[in-house]
Scaffold this active site. Structure first.
Site, PDB file in Angstrom:
ATOM      1  N   ARG A  79     -33.295 -10.483 -19.770  1.00 62.09           N
ATOM      2  CA  ARG A  79     -34.062  -9.878 -18.679  1.00 62.09           C
ATOM      3  C   ARG A  79     -33.846 -10.649 -17.394  1.00 62.09           C
ATOM      4  NH1 ARG A  79     -38.557  -6.782 -20.507  1.00 62.09           N
ATOM      5  NH2 ARG A  79     -38.397  -6.598 -22.755  1.00 62.09           N
ATOM      6  N   HIS A 422     -44.927  15.246  22.429  1.00 63.67           N
ATOM      7  CA  HIS A 422     -46.295  15.638  22.780  1.00 63.67           C
ATOM      8  C   HIS A 422     -47.111  15.908  21.511  1.00 63.67           C
ATOM      9  CE1 HIS A 422     -49.360  18.686  23.893  1.00 63.67           C
ATOM     10  NE2 HIS A 422     -49.535  17.871  24.922  1.00 63.67           N
ATOM     11  N   ARG A 529     -61.529   7.341  29.078  1.00 57.25           N
ATOM     12  CA  ARG A 529     -60.828   7.933  30.233  1.00 57.25           C
ATOM     13  C   ARG A 529     -61.652   9.135  30.675  1.00 57.25           C
ATOM     14  NH1 ARG A 529     -56.374   6.657  26.487  1.00 57.25           N
ATOM     15  NH2 ARG A 529     -54.733   5.479  27.551  1.00 57.25           N
ATOM     16  N   ARG A 585     -63.842   4.209  32.437  1.00 61.42           N
ATOM     17  CA  ARG A 585     -62.873   4.015  33.517  1.00 61.42           C
ATOM     18  C   ARG A 585     -63.055   5.105  34.557  1.00 61.42           C
ATOM     19  NH1 ARG A 585     -56.621   4.555  32.399  1.00 61.42           N
ATOM     20  NH2 ARG A 585     -57.070   6.783  32.352  1.00 61.42           N
ATOM     21  N   GLY A 733     -54.105  -2.784  30.981  1.00 65.80           N
ATOM     22  CA  GLY A 733     -53.601  -1.461  30.621  1.00 65.80           C
ATOM     23  C   GLY A 733     -52.116  -1.607  30.401  1.00 65.80           C
ATOM     24  N   THR A 734     -51.767  -1.910  29.168  1.00 66.15           N
ATOM     25  CA  THR A 734     -50.361  -2.274  28.907  1.00 66.15           C
ATOM     26  C   THR A 734     -49.414  -1.079  28.964  1.00 66.15           C
ATOM     27  OG1 THR A 734     -50.992  -2.272  26.597  1.00 66.15           O
ATOM     28  CG2 THR A 734     -50.746  -4.414  27.646  1.00 66.15           C
ATOM     29  N   ASN A 735     -49.959   0.146  28.969  1.00 73.17           N
ATOM     30  CA  ASN A 735     -49.052   1.303  29.121  1.00 73.17           C
ATOM     31  C   ASN A 735     -48.450   1.277  30.522  1.00 73.17           C
ATOM     32  OD1 ASN A 735     -50.003   2.083  26.620  1.00 73.17           O
ATOM     33  ND2 ASN A 735     -51.551   3.451  27.486  1.00 73.17           N
ATOM     34  N   ASP A 736     -49.312   1.261  31.524  1.00 71.87           N
ATOM     35  CA  ASP A 736     -48.799   1.216  32.896  1.00 71.87           C
ATOM     36  C   ASP A 736     -48.143  -0.129  33.196  1.00 71.87           C
ATOM     37  OD1 ASP A 736     -49.089   3.634  34.378  1.00 71.87           O
ATOM     38  OD2 ASP A 736     -51.247   3.459  34.057  1.00 71.87           O
ATOM     39  N   CYS A 798     -56.313  -2.617  26.559  1.00 70.83           N
ATOM     40  CA  CYS A 798     -56.746  -1.271  26.172  1.00 70.83           C
ATOM     41  C   CYS A 798     -55.597  -0.281  26.176  1.00 70.83           C
ATOM     42  CB  CYS A 798     -57.892  -0.788  27.047  1.00 70.83           C
ATOM     43  SG  CYS A 798     -57.418  -0.597  28.775  1.00 70.83           S
TER      44      CYS A 798
HETATM   45  C1  PEP Z   1     -52.758   1.892  30.406  1.00 72.59           C
HETATM   46  O1  PEP Z   1     -52.110   2.151  31.408  1.00 72.59           O
HETATM   47  O2  PEP Z   1     -52.422   1.046  29.574  1.00 72.59           O
HETATM   48  C2  PEP Z   1     -53.998   2.619  30.134  1.00 72.59           C
HETATM   49  C3  PEP Z   1     -54.774   2.288  29.139  1.00 72.59           C
HETATM   50  O3  PEP Z   1     -54.275   3.682  30.924  1.00 72.59           O
HETATM   51  P1  PEP Z   1     -53.567   5.106  30.784  1.00 72.59           P
HETATM   52  O4  PEP Z   1     -52.802   5.123  29.518  1.00 72.59           O
HETATM   53  O5  PEP Z   1     -54.661   6.107  30.838  1.00 72.59           O
HETATM   54  O6  PEP Z   1     -52.705   5.141  32.009  1.00 72.59           O
HETATM   55 MG    MG Z   2     -53.015   3.280  32.992  1.00 72.47          MG
END
Ligand code: PEP
Ligand code: MG
Length: 847
Positions: A79, A422, A529, A585, A733-736, A798
């Site tokens: 084995r 989307h 939001r 926000r 806001g780590t997206n922007d 966020c």
């Molecule tokens: C961001 O920008 O990280 C954020 C949380 O805001 P939104 O996604 O609404 O622009």
């Molecule tokens: Mg944003």
């Protein structure tokens, strides 16, 4: 001339032998533990990894010396024993040592049929695994003549008699197994399961425990929990007069069963013994194990025990039960559940035990499963929902107008798109199962049909099942497992809450989101939001009136109509969150998003506003921007059209006072988006303080609130020290921030992201996995400067990254106070944060 491998250190496994997982593999160590637990494990010899490596490199093993351990006329199995059971390894070879002499002896003791079956089994395994002959030539089942035929085929194919020397057989088997481990496919397979490139193999030689003989004999496996649900239950199999998976003669149920004879009834003592072994494994190996055993004339041998394979829900249940029974610690229980696996528990899942009729496969874009009637439009989905009918929205791809239809559906299926399309993004937010990019189906929207690859056509109203966990579209309905938000799940997450040292909030915009956040026990809302609140039909018109107002006064009139609606929105959130923090926000998007984009829309708007079409068209044109995401949005609106923020602040404060009067006191958090200069925060703060003072006087109420700033621009991170002067909290806001740090449009990057990742330009999609080197440095700078200027300032993230375990590790190491993520990611975040707290003591970055 080949040298013998140095086998001086092969070790017979005894309770006191020096057996180490790192050197002899997990199976060797496990067998030693079973032996220590007084289980009847057949005599076993362990070959350490260095010996196996030497064998693979071409040295001949000195099997004569191993053979001496087992005495004359032995029969053994070989084995594999890798360091980690997940890494696989070559399959077991049984009955090594079988030759004409042993065969003759076995005919005497066990009869012709049994002896033939044992010899045949070995010839088959040896011919295919060692001599590498075509398995098709050796597939016969046992029966008169089968053994002779197999030996003859062997001779014909190799020009040699079947080897009769047990020592040579063993050497060849060991060599073929050692080499199989080195093969490219085996290497790739185990590396895919996390094995390091240098992973090594140990091998075991074990005396055969024959599952044949007079009286109760056979082989089987037994486990004591259900692999799917994790509930205590004996499952497994037992085949009389058999070895391993083949040569089945008679199958017995393990436990008493109305459908037929059982091992429990056939031999209660043996059955009891096996149950006892399972209990010993659980108690002492601290794990639910599946026991592999043979019975020879009523005598049990335990030949192996492996960790019970388990679904995510079973993993949770088992870990919690082991901790509750005092077998393992709560910390161990937490570490035994992979955080990402929890996602499986939050949704309905197709029951793996049921039948499924596969129609098509696509990208598993949002987990969970649902059955419903096909609809091809959002309107049809809403109509179905009005009839209380579960429906599945099937589209080529979805667009923003489909969102209402998605709300009305139980799942979404799209022909095109991927993980960030989307449909995928919205479905994940809503917790709806979704399959995207399902090229196996073709949709014909005109005649409202969908055709599968096998030619079957489905019409609106036909029932299908979408399994968004693994991307399978199934015909009709299937058995489902309910979401497992049961006691085990809750208990485990409460234990996680006790050890984690970073807060977890949810991003929640609607009452439904907020209820989900509560259900998953988020510690408040980290981002509500507010813009979506203005897209409802009745509000949109008022909003447009506000945008078109010629004077501040006209604007105020329009905003006064919006005020009660907003107040109701916030009241609902405060009531649901029952005193937990709610961070709202202020308005963020560019105003022109609220204006019609086509002629027909303009005409309708002109009518609603009672203004000439030419004026409406001109005003819309005037509001159009070349770069709206970098234009008149966020705080820039708050500075230039301050009445909007005034109205929102008033709605927040009035709702907070009212909610506080109804229930727990509320300290609302108000957050300003897209700040890049301290002065912006200062201007907005001055006005909001004034609104708060006015509401206090008007409502004769005392309340406090917290004002914060979203750090979404690189400049805000760099100037966080000054900004913090006006902010109780800073939320990244780590997206922007990712968009602006890379100069990369978050809405368009999907087109080339896969090329970029494939070519190694970016290690990962930075919108999914936080770019710790670039964006991360801005986070550290911002947090450091913010705290330097204002030591008590609350720091959080966020953006979407907040729910990602790697990003949580980063935020935690940097000493952030909390992360906020979509509600359905909260449980994973809670457990991941607990893992990090257990595995790495918290260090604050140098600020
Ligand atoms: C961001 O920008 O990280 C954020 C949380 O805001 P939104 O996604 O609404 O622009
Ligand atoms: Mg944003």
């Amino acid at each position: 001339m080949l040298k013998h491998a140095d086998l001086a250190d092969f070790t017979e496994i005894t309770p006191t032998a020096q057996i180490e997982t790192g050197r002899h593999g997990w199976r060797a160590k496990c067998l030693q533990r079973l032996i220590r637990l007084d289980m009847p494990v057949p005599q076993t010899v362990a070959l350490p990894t260095e010996t196996v490596r030497a064998i693979a490199a071409g040295q001949l093993p000195d099997t004569q010396r191993i053979a001496e351990v087992f005495g004359p006329d032995f029969l053994v199995s070989v084995r594999s024993s890798p360091e980690n059971p997940e890494w696989g390894g070559p399959g077991t070879v049984l009955n090594v040592g079988m030759n004409d002499a042993v065969h003759a002896r076995l005919i005497g003791s066990h009869g012709q049929e049994a002896a033939d079956a044992l010899y045949l089994r070995f010839v088959q395994l040896y011919a295919t695994n060692v001599a590498r002959l075509d398995p098709d030539m050796f597939h016969e089942d046992p029966g008169p003549g089968a053994l002779k035929a197999a030996l003859a085929t062997y001779r014909a194919e190799t020009d040699d008699d079947f080897p009769q020397s047990p020592a040579r057989q063993m050497a060849e088997v060991l060599r073929s197994m050692a080499r199989a481990w080195e093969g490219t496919t085996a290497r790739l397979l185990r590396q895919a399961k996390g094995a390091p490139a240098e992973a090594v193999l140990g091998l075991l030689v074990q005396r055969m425990a024959l599952g044949i003989g007079p009286g109760l004999s056979g082989s089987g496996t037994m486990q004591f929990v259900d692999s799917v649900t994790g509930t205590p239950r004996i499952t497994g199999r037992f085949r009389g007069q058999s070895q391993g998976r083949k040569a089945s003669v008679e199958t017995l149920y393990l436990t008493k069963d109305p459908r037929g004879a059982s091992l429990e009834e056939a031999d209660p003592e043996v059955f009891g013994q096996l149950v006892d072994y399972g209990g010993r494994c659980r108690g002492k190996l601290r794990e639910e194990m599946q026991v592999e055993f043979t019975i020879e004339s009523g005598k049990v041998a335990v030949i192996d025990a492996v960790r019970v394979s388990r679904s995510a829900r079973a993993a949770v249940k088992i870990a919690v039960a082991l901790a509750q029974d005092g077998v393992i610690s709560r910390e161990d229980a937490l570490l035994r559940v992979e955080p990402r696996a929890l996602t499986e528990l939050l949704h309905y899942q197709v029951d793996p035990r049921g039948t499924r009729e596969l129609l098509a496969r696509g990208i598993a874009a949002s987990p969970g499963a649902a059955t419903g009637r096909i609809v091809f439009s959002a309107a049809a989905a809403q109509a179905a929902a009005a009839r209380d009918e579960a429906c599945i929205l099937v589209r080529r791809e979805t667009v923003p107008e489909d969102v209402r239809g998605m709300h009305a559906s139980v799942a979404v299926l799209t022909e095109r798109g991927g993980m960030t399309s989307h449909a995928a993004v919205i479905a994940r937010g809503l917790g709806l199962p979704c399959i995207a990019g399902c090229a196996d189906i073709s949709i014909n929207p005109r005649d409202r049909t969908m055709t599968a690859q096998d030619g079957r056509t489905f019409r609106e109203g036909d029932v299908i099942t979408v399994d968004g966990t693994n991307g399978e579209v199934l015909a009709g309905s299937t058995a489902m497992l309910e979401p497992a938000l049961d006691d085990g799940f809750r208990t485990l997450l409460h234990w996680a809450d006790n050890v984690r040292d970073i807060g977890i909030r949810a991003n929640a915009d609607t009452p439904d989101d907020a209820r989900t956040a509560r259900m998953f026990e988020a510690e408040g809302i980290g981002l509500a939001r507010t813009e979506h609140m203005f897209f409802d039909e009745d509000r949109l018109t008022v909003m447009r009136e506000m945008i078109f107002a010629d004077t501040p006064n006209d604007r105020r009139v329009a905003l006064e109509r919006l005020l009660p609606m907003q107040r109701a929105d916030f009241s609902a959130l405060f009531d649901i969150m029952a005193g937990q923090p709610v961070c709202i926000r202020l308005f963020d998007p560019p105003l022109h998003e609220f204006l019609p984009h086509d002629r027909e829309g303009m005409r309708e708007l002109a009518e609603a506003l009672d203004r000439p079409l030419s004026e409406v068209t001109r005003r819309c044109e005037a509001l159009r921007e070349f770069n709206p995401m970098l234009g008149m949005r966020g705080v820039r609106l708050g500075v230039t059209v301050p009445e909007i923020y005034d109205m929102q602040a008033r709605a927040i404060f009035e709702a907070a006072v009212e909610a506080g009067r109804r229930g727990a006191p509320v300290v609302p958090e108000v957050m300003i988006p897209l700040v890049s200069a301290a002065r912006e925060a200062e201007i907005v703060k001055t006005r909001i303080d004034a609104v708060a003072a006015a509401v206090r006087t008007e409502m004769k109420a005392q309340f406090s609130y917290r004002l914060g700033v979203m750090v979404e621009t690189p400049r805000a991170a760099l100037r966080a020290g000054e900004i913090a002067e006006f902010a109780d909290f800073l939320s990244f806001g780590t997206n922007d921030l990712t968009q602006m740090t890379y100069g990369l449009s978050r809405d368009d990057a999907g087109r080339f992201m896969s090329t970029y990742v494939k070519q190694g330009v970016y290690a990962e999609d930075p919108f999914h996995i936080l770019d710790v080197e670039g964006v991360g440095e801005l986070l550290l700078i911002g947090a450091g400067r913010g705290r330097g200027a204002r030591p008590g300032v609350t720091i959080s993230v966020c953006g979407e990254h907040g729910g990602n375990p790697e990003s949580i590790a980063f935020c935690r190491a940097a000493g952030f106070d909390y992360v906020s993520c979509s509600p359905f990611r909260v449980p994973v975040a809670r457990l991941a944060a607990a893992h990090f707290a257990l595995l790495a003591p918290r260090k604050r970055a140098g600020f």
